[in-house]
Design a protein around this motif. Sequence first.
Motif, PDB file in Angstrom:
ATOM      1  N   PHE A 262      -9.703  15.011  -1.414  1.00  0.00           N
ATOM      2  CA  PHE A 262      -8.481  15.367  -2.145  1.00  0.00           C
ATOM      3  C   PHE A 262      -8.276  16.886  -2.151  1.00  0.00           C
ATOM      4  N   LYS A 263      -7.022  17.312  -2.294  1.00  0.00           N
ATOM      5  CA  LYS A 263      -6.691  18.748  -2.295  1.00  0.00           C
ATOM      6  C   LYS A 263      -5.293  18.925  -2.854  1.00  0.00           C
ATOM      7  N   ARG A 264      -4.976  20.161  -3.209  1.00  0.00           N
ATOM      8  CA  ARG A 264      -3.608  20.495  -3.606  1.00  0.00           C
ATOM      9  C   ARG A 264      -2.807  20.758  -2.342  1.00  0.00           C
ATOM     10  N   ASP A 265      -1.757  19.992  -2.149  1.00  0.00           N
ATOM     11  CA  ASP A 265      -0.989  20.119  -0.903  1.00  0.00           C
ATOM     12  C   ASP A 265       0.312  19.337  -1.037  1.00  0.00           C
ATOM     13  N   VAL A 266       1.100  19.359   0.018  1.00  0.00           N
ATOM     14  CA  VAL A 266       2.333  18.563   0.071  1.00  0.00           C
ATOM     15  C   VAL A 266       1.919  17.096   0.065  1.00  0.00           C
ATOM     16  N   GLN A 267       2.319  16.365  -0.961  1.00  0.00           N
ATOM     17  CA  GLN A 267       1.781  15.019  -1.152  1.00  0.00           C
ATOM     18  C   GLN A 267       2.137  14.043  -0.039  1.00  0.00           C
ATOM     19  N   VAL A 268       3.311  14.218   0.564  1.00  0.00           N
ATOM     20  CA  VAL A 268       3.689  13.262   1.603  1.00  0.00           C
ATOM     21  C   VAL A 268       2.841  13.419   2.872  1.00  0.00           C
ATOM     22  N   GLU A 269       1.900  14.372   2.861  1.00  0.00           N
ATOM     23  CA  GLU A 269       0.921  14.399   3.943  1.00  0.00           C
ATOM     24  C   GLU A 269       0.159  13.071   3.972  1.00  0.00           C
ATOM     25  N   ASP A 270      -0.136  12.521   2.782  1.00  0.00           N
ATOM     26  CA  ASP A 270      -0.803  11.214   2.714  1.00  0.00           C
ATOM     27  C   ASP A 270       0.050  10.133   3.364  1.00  0.00           C
ATOM     28  N   LEU A 271       1.354  10.177   3.111  1.00  0.00           N
ATOM     29  CA  LEU A 271       2.256   9.179   3.678  1.00  0.00           C
ATOM     30  C   LEU A 271       2.312   9.330   5.197  1.00  0.00           C
ATOM     31  N   TYR A 272       2.376  10.575   5.676  1.00  0.00           N
ATOM     32  CA  TYR A 272       2.351  10.821   7.120  1.00  0.00           C
ATOM     33  C   TYR A 272       1.087  10.241   7.739  1.00  0.00           C
ATOM     34  N   TYR A 273      -0.043  10.537   7.128  1.00  0.00           N
ATOM     35  CA  TYR A 273      -1.330  10.110   7.675  1.00  0.00           C
ATOM     36  C   TYR A 273      -1.424   8.586   7.733  1.00  0.00           C
TER      37      TYR A 273
ATOM     38  N   ALA B 106       0.824  -1.207   0.000  1.00  0.00           N
ATOM     39  CA  ALA B 106       0.000   0.000   0.000  1.00  0.00           C
ATOM     40  C   ALA B 106       0.859   1.259   0.000  1.00  0.00           C
ATOM     41  N   SER B 107       2.024   1.212   0.650  1.00  0.00           N
ATOM     42  CA  SER B 107       2.939   2.361   0.661  1.00  0.00           C
ATOM     43  C   SER B 107       3.510   2.599  -0.732  1.00  0.00           C
ATOM     44  N   GLY B 108       3.907   1.526  -1.396  1.00  0.00           N
ATOM     45  CA  GLY B 108       4.409   1.648  -2.766  1.00  0.00           C
ATOM     46  C   GLY B 108       3.318   2.118  -3.711  1.00  0.00           C
ATOM     47  N   ASN B 109       2.114   1.640  -3.498  1.00  0.00           N
ATOM     48  CA  ASN B 109       0.983   2.050  -4.326  1.00  0.00           C
ATOM     49  C   ASN B 109       0.724   3.552  -4.188  1.00  0.00           C
ATOM     50  N   LEU B 110       0.860   4.074  -2.977  1.00  0.00           N
ATOM     51  CA  LEU B 110       0.670   5.503  -2.747  1.00  0.00           C
ATOM     52  C   LEU B 110       1.704   6.312  -3.531  1.00  0.00           C
ATOM     53  N   ALA B 111       2.940   5.832  -3.560  1.00  0.00           N
ATOM     54  CA  ALA B 111       3.989   6.526  -4.317  1.00  0.00           C
ATOM     55  C   ALA B 111       3.640   6.592  -5.797  1.00  0.00           C
ATOM     56  N   ARG B 112       3.146   5.486  -6.356  1.00  0.00           N
ATOM     57  CA  ARG B 112       2.757   5.472  -7.773  1.00  0.00           C
ATOM     58  C   ARG B 112       1.610   6.445  -8.031  1.00  0.00           C
ATOM     59  N   LEU B 113       0.679   6.486  -7.102  1.00  0.00           N
ATOM     60  CA  LEU B 113      -0.457   7.392  -7.218  1.00  0.00           C
ATOM     61  C   LEU B 113       0.017   8.842  -7.200  1.00  0.00           C
ATOM     62  N   HIS B 114       0.908   9.169  -6.298  1.00  0.00           N
ATOM     63  CA  HIS B 114       1.416  10.531  -6.187  1.00  0.00           C
ATOM     64  C   HIS B 114       2.142  10.980  -7.447  1.00  0.00           C
ATOM     65  N   MET B 115       2.865  10.081  -8.079  1.00  0.00           N
ATOM     66  CA  MET B 115       3.594  10.436  -9.292  1.00  0.00           C
ATOM     67  C   MET B 115       2.644  10.854 -10.414  1.00  0.00           C
ATOM     68  N   LEU B 116       1.452  10.303 -10.409  1.00  0.00           N
ATOM     69  CA  LEU B 116       0.449  10.662 -11.420  1.00  0.00           C
ATOM     70  C   LEU B 116      -0.348  11.898 -11.036  1.00  0.00           C
ATOM     71  N   MET B 117      -0.497  12.141  -9.733  1.00  0.00           N
ATOM     72  CA  MET B 117      -1.393  13.204  -9.250  1.00  0.00           C
ATOM     73  C   MET B 117      -0.680  14.542  -9.074  1.00  0.00           C
TER      74      MET B 117
ATOM     75  N   ASP C  15      10.064   2.010   9.190  1.00  0.00           N
ATOM     76  CA  ASP C  15      11.201   2.215   8.292  1.00  0.00           C
ATOM     77  C   ASP C  15      10.953   1.515   6.961  1.00  0.00           C
ATOM     78  N   ASN C  16      10.416   0.308   7.020  1.00  0.00           N
ATOM     79  CA  ASN C  16      10.140  -0.443   5.784  1.00  0.00           C
ATOM     80  C   ASN C  16       9.045   0.225   4.953  1.00  0.00           C
ATOM     81  N   MET C  17       8.053   0.813   5.606  1.00  0.00           N
ATOM     82  CA  MET C  17       6.992   1.521   4.881  1.00  0.00           C
ATOM     83  C   MET C  17       7.561   2.746   4.157  1.00  0.00           C
ATOM     84  N   LEU C  18       8.440   3.476   4.839  1.00  0.00           N
ATOM     85  CA  LEU C  18       9.076   4.641   4.211  1.00  0.00           C
ATOM     86  C   LEU C  18       9.955   4.216   3.044  1.00  0.00           C
ATOM     87  N   ASN C  19      10.661   3.109   3.212  1.00  0.00           N
ATOM     88  CA  ASN C  19      11.521   2.608   2.134  1.00  0.00           C
ATOM     89  C   ASN C  19      10.699   2.127   0.936  1.00  0.00           C
TER      90      ASN C  19
END
Length: 337
Positions: A234-245, A108-119, A262-266
């Motif tokens: 959804f909103k325009r914002d710093v995307q890693v807010e999603d990762l923090y949440y 799910a963490s990797g999936n979020l990264a892919r989503l952010h790259m598109l958004m 640590d593994n989730m961040l990696n």
Amino acid sequence: MQEYELNVLEQYDVEVSGTRKTRGAVLCDSDQGLLLLKEVKVSEKRIPALYELHEYLKEQGYTRTDRIIRTKEGKYLAVSEDGGQYLLKNWFQGRECDIKKPAELLAASGNLARLHMLMCRRFEHGAAPGAHLGEEYMRHNRELKKVRRFMRGISPKGEFESAFLKYFEQMYQWADGAASELEKSAYDKIYRDSVERGCMTHGEYNYHNILILPGENSHRREPYQIAVTNFEKFKRDVQVEDLYYFLRKVMEKQGWKVRLGDNMLNAYSAIRPLSGDEIEYLKIRLIYPEKFWKVANSYYHSNKAWISAKSIEKLDMAIRQTEEKKRFLEEIFSFHL
């Protein structure tokens, strides 16, 4: 099928063979597959932007989202006889991400990264920018002090008030520390840049909105098929807010396990590398005692004559987990309060 469901579904060009209740919505078996009918309170002005986002993701090959189905008249929302507004969306046969399964959390963490790259692009219907974090922290800190003043005036004090006042200084030190770290950081720059470039957050990326689909295949590049739902915040914002949440929600359930975090961040940064400023932002968000503030805010706006055992439990957990979070911040971010 309930009369109101029939009234709303008749506004769509779909054949529904059956319906069943799910959490806060209605699942519909139809000639277009599984759909979900949901009453929404979201501003009507936001819906075109949400529709555009889903369609763009589909064009980019990211098809596993709950795309909006328009009515026969081409409208985004259907209106019931009593004035309720409804969205009809594509849905998925799957289950919520299991917070006890690290492999799913990493996927799910990797999936979020892919989503952010598109958004991260400018859309015709622009989403509203998120609140500035500095202003948010100032408001939260004022609210915490207001709750303390209120509790000091209560006599006799209950279990909740006594615990809050006993640990207030300790918890407020974290809140003040986060605000101080934010002032010294490059947050203003990355916030402005994110808003100007049209970078968007999901707004509520948690395990409830991450569905694990059947038919997973360990030989695939993606061991889990994941669908992401409920983009309404959804909103325009710093995307890693999603990762923090997402990380905070998981860590609160998992007792701030350093290795898992640590593994989730990696897993995220292996797909979308985190900049130094973004890592600093994550650290600051985690420093702030979000859970403590939420419990205090909920208390202040509730019926104070009766405090539920659940509220006391949440306050106790927010206080108790501070030491675990402290260790997490020291080991992952080398931060010492």
